[in-house]
Write a protein that holds these residues in place. Sequence first.
Motif, PDB file in Angstrom:
ATOM      1  N   UNK A   1       0.853  -1.234   0.208  1.00  0.00           N
ATOM      2  CA  UNK A   1      -0.001   0.005  -0.011  1.00  0.00           C
ATOM      3  C   UNK A   1       0.962   1.226  -0.008  1.00  0.00           C
ATOM      4  N   UNK A   2       1.937   1.154   0.825  1.00  0.00           N
ATOM      5  CA  UNK A   2       2.912   2.406   0.944  1.00  0.00           C
ATOM      6  C   UNK A   2       3.494   2.704  -0.506  1.00  0.00           C
ATOM      7  N   UNK A   3       4.042   1.692  -1.043  1.00  0.00           N
ATOM      8  CA  UNK A   3       4.665   1.598  -2.610  1.00  0.00           C
ATOM      9  C   UNK A   3       3.603   2.076  -3.426  1.00  0.00           C
ATOM     10  N   UNK A   4       2.479   1.730  -3.437  1.00  0.00           N
ATOM     11  CA  UNK A   4       1.484   2.273  -4.373  1.00  0.00           C
ATOM     12  C   UNK A   4       0.926   3.520  -4.198  1.00  0.00           C
ATOM     13  N   UNK A   5       0.823   3.892  -3.037  1.00  0.00           N
ATOM     14  CA  UNK A   5       0.511   5.408  -2.674  1.00  0.00           C
ATOM     15  C   UNK A   5       1.576   6.323  -3.136  1.00  0.00           C
ATOM     16  N   UNK A   6       2.891   5.846  -2.794  1.00  0.00           N
ATOM     17  CA  UNK A   6       3.854   6.610  -3.339  1.00  0.00           C
ATOM     18  C   UNK A   6       3.842   6.795  -4.815  1.00  0.00           C
ATOM     19  N   UNK A   7       3.491   5.936  -5.532  1.00  0.00           N
ATOM     20  CA  UNK A   7       3.507   5.944  -7.069  1.00  0.00           C
ATOM     21  C   UNK A   7       2.420   6.863  -7.340  1.00  0.00           C
TER      22      UNK A   7
END
Length: 77
Positions: A23-29
């Motif tokens: 989720x953190x990676x997706x939101x950063x993207x």
Amino acid sequence: MDCKDVIAQLSDYLDAEAAQDLCVSLEAHFVECSHCRVYIDTVKKTISLYRSESPLECPEQVRLRLHSMLSFEYRKK
């Protein structure tokens, strides 16, 4: 993470089934990629609209015509 990774993981993310680090990676993207931001917003709105609508009844004549055409197409194969 690239856009293809986002699309591959989007279902789990929207269903709140993705791991926290994903989720953190997706939101950063999403912060960096306006295309994916628009894509996810559109998917979220589509889901929201779908859930808010009551089912529509298909008129009998339309249902019969659709069934007939689908049967015809199925038999062609």
